[in-house]
Structures are given as C-alpha cells and as structure tokens.
Design an enzyme around this catalytic site. Structure first.
Site, PDB file in Angstrom:
ATOM      1  N   HIS A   1      53.501  71.161  48.251  1.00  0.00           N
ATOM      2  CA  HIS A   1      52.711  71.289  46.836  1.00  0.00           C
ATOM      3  C   HIS A   1      51.444  71.998  47.167  1.00  0.00           C
ATOM      4  CE1 HIS A   1      56.281  69.295  44.391  1.00  0.00           C
ATOM      5  NE2 HIS A   1      56.115  68.963  45.634  1.00  0.00           N
TER       6      HIS A   1
ATOM      7  N   GLU B   1      44.010  71.765  72.875  1.00  0.00           N
ATOM      8  CA  GLU B   1      42.920  71.672  73.928  1.00  0.00           C
ATOM      9  C   GLU B   1      43.712  72.264  75.139  1.00  0.00           C
ATOM     10  OE1 GLU B   1      41.467  67.876  74.842  1.00  0.00           O
ATOM     11  OE2 GLU B   1      39.623  68.287  73.467  1.00  0.00           O
TER      12      GLU B   1
ATOM     13  N   LYS C   1      28.343  70.787  72.445  1.00  0.00           N
ATOM     14  CA  LYS C   1      27.498  69.717  72.770  1.00  0.00           C
ATOM     15  C   LYS C   1      26.314  70.083  73.427  1.00  0.00           C
ATOM     16  CE  LYS C   1      31.776  66.853  74.471  1.00  0.00           C
ATOM     17  NZ  LYS C   1      32.282  66.261  75.327  1.00  0.00           N
TER      18      LYS C   1
HETATM   19  O1  PA5 Z   1      41.159  65.181  76.008  1.00  0.00           O
HETATM   20  C1  PA5 Z   1      40.067  64.951  75.997  1.00  0.00           C
HETATM   21  O2  PA5 Z   1      39.704  65.080  77.334  1.00  0.00           O
HETATM   22  C2  PA5 Z   1      38.942  64.641  75.036  1.00  0.00           C
HETATM   23  O3  PA5 Z   1      39.650  64.673  73.754  1.00  0.00           O
HETATM   24  C3  PA5 Z   1      38.383  63.482  75.403  1.00  0.00           C
HETATM   25  O4  PA5 Z   1      39.572  62.519  75.167  1.00  0.00           O
HETATM   26  C4  PA5 Z   1      37.392  63.199  74.152  1.00  0.00           C
HETATM   27  O5  PA5 Z   1      36.432  64.039  74.294  1.00  0.00           O
HETATM   28  C5  PA5 Z   1      36.788  61.726  74.601  1.00  0.00           C
HETATM   29  O6  PA5 Z   1      36.201  61.714  75.850  1.00  0.00           O
HETATM   30  P1  PA5 Z   1      35.838  60.291  76.465  1.00  0.00           P
HETATM   31  O7  PA5 Z   1      36.865  59.432  76.701  1.00  0.00           O
HETATM   32  O8  PA5 Z   1      35.168  60.628  77.838  1.00  0.00           O
HETATM   33  O9  PA5 Z   1      34.753  59.525  75.597  1.00  0.00           O
END
Ligand code: PA5
Length: 448
Positions: free
Chosen positions: A310, A289, A424
């Site tokens: 393996h 990310e 989303k």
């Molecule tokens: O790193 C991030 O921002 C995402 O992985 C969020 O943690 C994830 O989408 C969960 O979001 P939230 O904490 O708003 O539910």
C-alpha cells in the site's frame, strides 16, 4: 536435513537457462575459492564452518550467563550497531510474541536496543524508562570504540551502577568484544564483567552465530542450539561438494548475479510476516556491506508485505524496471486465527468466514508474485516450513553462504567494508577529536 526450498522459476522469463549455465562455472569457482580460503578477505572466513564447530562447552557458557542475567532483570538492553546487533534483533524479533513487551506476566525479559543511533531523544527516553526498572546490558563491540555504542554504553553503565549499585552492576553487564584488544576489553577486565569473545576471523555482519548473536538470543529465552543446528544442516547442504543443481546458496548466488548482468541492479527482500522486519535489516547489511564496493553491487532494499504493497507496491509494479524481488515465505504460521462470520456482512467478507488469516496472506503473496512478474519484476522464492529457531538458522546460513559466493562471483572482496570509514573521519574532524587536528582544519576550510 534441508528444510529450505528455493524456487527460481519466476525468474525464467528474465534470465534463461543458458544464462544460468553460463554463470555456473564462475559460481562454482567462487565457491571453491571460498572453501580453499585463498580469495580476497580470507582472514575473515571464520563464519564458514562456525555452525559445525560450536562446542557443547560454548553453548553451556552462554546458557549459564543468560540464565544468570535472566534471574536478575526484567529488561535487557543490547547495545551495539550494524553487525553487532542486527543478527540478534532479527532472530529475537522473528521468534518473539509481537506483544510480549506489553504483557504483565512475562516469561522472558523485554529486549531493548541502544547504541545503534545517536538520537538524543531516543537515549534520554530510554534512560528515563529504565531509571526505576531492573535492567541489564549486553554491550557488543568488536573494536570497542564504535562511537554510537560507546556513547550509549557510557550512559547505561552509569545508570545501572547508580540504580542497582556497583556490585550488582557487575553482574548485570555482559560484554562481547575482541579477545585481547580494545577499550571495551580493558574496561571489562577492570570492572570484572563477564565477557565473550568475537573471533578475530569473523566480521560483524557474519557474526550472528557467535556470542554476538547467541548471548542476547539466549537471554531472550530462545533455543540457541536449535538455531545453530539449523545453520549446521545448511552448512552441510551448501558445502562445495554439493553439486550446483542441489546447492541452494550456489543457485541463489548465480541467479542474482545473472539478473544483475541484465541491469537488475536492485534486489528487494520481501516478507509477509511483520516479525521478519529485522531479518530484512540484517540481510540488507549482509549484502550491502559485502557487495557494494569498487563501484559495483546490487543495492539491497527491503519491504514488509502486505503493508508496503500500500506504499511501495505502485513503484514495484510500474516504476523503473531495474528491480527484482526475493520473497522469504513461511509455509505455516505458529498460531491459528480464523476469520469470523458476520451476520450483516457489510464488509462482504463472509466468503472468507472460517478461513485462516494466513490463507488470505498466501493468496496475497501468490497474487503479488504473479502481478510483479507480469510487470517485469523477477521473483525468487525462498521458503521454510515455520518460523522457529531451526529454520531461522537455515535461512541465516543460506544467505551468508550465498553472500560469500555472490561477492566472489561479482569480483569484489565480500569481507571488508572500507567505505564505512568515510563518514567517521569527517564526523571526528567536525567534533575536533584529538588526533584529527589536520582533518578538522581541512573540513572547516571546506565548509566556510
Ligand atoms: O559488519 C561490520 O563490520 C559492522 O557493521 C560492525 O559490526 C559495526 O560497525 C560495529 O562495529 P563494532 O562491533 O566494532 O562496534
């Protein structure tokens, strides 16, 4: 104290000292930018000094809530996704007895996970299992509106209220969320749940050392002070004032960027301890990310060795030469298991009798590192002495710090994740969520 050792010697035949020297000024500039707080995404730098700024009162509040939950339940479901569960799971799995959940007599509640998928079978089976158990829920969501987590929490809340009663349910639910806004905050206020705050300036994937990670880790029975101490020592060891040659996060960031510039576009995090599987999952999110944007970024992958030798071993040894490996090594296991003598010796293993299982693991590790390097796969080696809270804290902060530096060296904003919104939008349009009417029309037309 710096327990972590970084060895990049098995990269030398792929990136030269001159390559590293050439990138060093960029990495130093990236580190300065991170510390100055003037780079892209600088409103999400709260993680940088988090370990050294957690107070005794913070620990006490978390420990008290954890003790209360532990006194009430046998099972705890951590409901969260991405950065809201991976850090906790990485640490809890890394420290837990692998078969704890099967034991009749247990010191700690069994930790279960939900809200990280939308599997109907998974949720139905979880609820079916929990229906006659004493269980609690830690729901973790910064936004409070993440679909996966919200669906799971809706179901778990209903079940805990139905089975334990509404009054007891209030004590069996802890919410970790934004300090002021969001649906989960409103609900927690209305219901009177114990809540913990996810700081505004810490993004999900950098949040394991906030209550996001610390609350579940404390409930699972682990020492959050030692975890944070390990991270704090690494914070000091990777400070901007620590010169490049002694600064493991700078060296790691430099090495992986130098490899990337030599067309090594895939980094595989390797472990030789099955307990580290979720540590790799956490690391994949952290780097994926943070760096995968603007049509750039090393693709973070992961394998569990020797298991995956393996399966993926063939590809790694002889497939396309676009990969490098970062091996996380634990010097000494916590337990001792010797290989027994066998009088028939049909498996011809008596030459190993009396040796530790870990000796074989270490030779597999060394043999693999040599074979993969010979096969054109550079190897970075990261080692800590044992698998415990303190050393996991060091590993966590080492990788976080290197990630920030590496992202800036790559020239991206390591602290946003605009790309995760695309699925989303489509999903809400397809589900005909109110407010998405135009998008629904457009997506339906596209699918005709
Ligand atoms: O790193 C991030 O921002 C995402 O992985 C969020 O943690 C994830 O989408 C969960 O979001 P939230 O904490 O708003 O539910």
């Amino acid at each position: 104290m710096l327990n972590l050792k970084l060895d990049t010697s098995r990269v030398a035949s792929f990136v030269s000292e001159a390559d590293i020297k050439a990138i060093q000024p960029e990495v130093e500039a990236a580190t300065k930018l991170l510390h100055a707080g003037t780079g892209a995404g600088n409103d999400f730098l709260g993680w940088l000094h988090l370990p050294s700024s957690i107070t005794d009162a913070d620990f006490k509040e978390i420990e008290a809530a954890a003790a209360d939950m532990r006194s009430r339940v046998d099972y705890v479901v951590v409901a969260g996704i991405g950065g809201s569960y991976l850090g906790a799971r990485a640490v809890i799995d890394g420290l837990s007895n692998s078969f704890d959940y099967l034991l009749k007599e247990r010191k700690n509640p069994v930790m279960l996970y939900a809200g990280h998928n939308i599997g109907e079978d998974y949720l139905a089976e979880l609820l079916d299992f929990l229906k006659d158990k004493k269980f609690g829920v830690v729901v973790i969501s910064k936004s409070g509106t993440t679909t996966e987590t919200a669906i799971a929490f809706r179901l778990l809340k209903e079940l805990v209220e139905r089975t334990a009663g509404k009054e007891e349910a209030k004590h069996r639910i802890i919410a970790v969320t934004d300090k002021a806004k969001g649906a989960l905050k409103t609900l927690s206020n209305n219901e009177g749940y114990k809540t913990f705050v996810i700081p505004d300036n810490v993004g999900g994937r950098f949040s394991v050392l906030t209550p996001v990670g610390l609350v579940p880790i404390a409930i699972a029975g682990f020492d959050i002070r030692a975890l944070v101490k390990g991270a704090a020592d690494m914070e000091a060891a990777t400070d901007e004032k620590v010169p490049f040659a002694q600064n493991p996060s700078m060296i790691y960031a430099a090495t992986r960027n130098a490899l990337y510039r030599k067309q090594k576009g895939i980094e595989i995090l390797v472990n030789y301890q099955p307990k580290l599987h979720y540590f790799t999952e956490w690391w994949k999110q952290l780097y994926g990310e943070s760096e995968g944007k603007d049509l750039k970024g090393i693709f973070p992958a992961g394998v569990d060795f020797s298991t995956d030798l393996h399966s993926m071993g063939q590809w790694i040894q002889e497939g396309e030469r676009t990969i490098f490996e970062t091996v996380v090594c634990i010097t000494k296991p916590n337990k001792t298991q010797l290989i027994p003598e066998d009088k028939d010796n049909l498996d011809a293993l008596n030459f190993l009798a009396g040796k530790n299982v870990d000796h074989v693991n270490k030779m597999a590790e060394l043999g693999t590192a040599l074979a993969h390097t010979d096969g054109g796969v550079p190897n970075i080696h990261v080692e800590v002495p044992t698998l415990d809270e303190y050393n996991l804290g060091q590993l966590i902060y080492f990788f976080e710090k290197a990630c920030g530096i590496s992202g800036y060296t790559l020239g991206v904003n390591p602290f946003n994740q605009p790309g995760v919104e695309a699925y989303k939008k489509n999903m809400f349009a397809l589900l005909e969520k109110p407010g998405y009417e135009e998008a629904t029309k457009a997506i339906k037309a596209r699918l005709k």
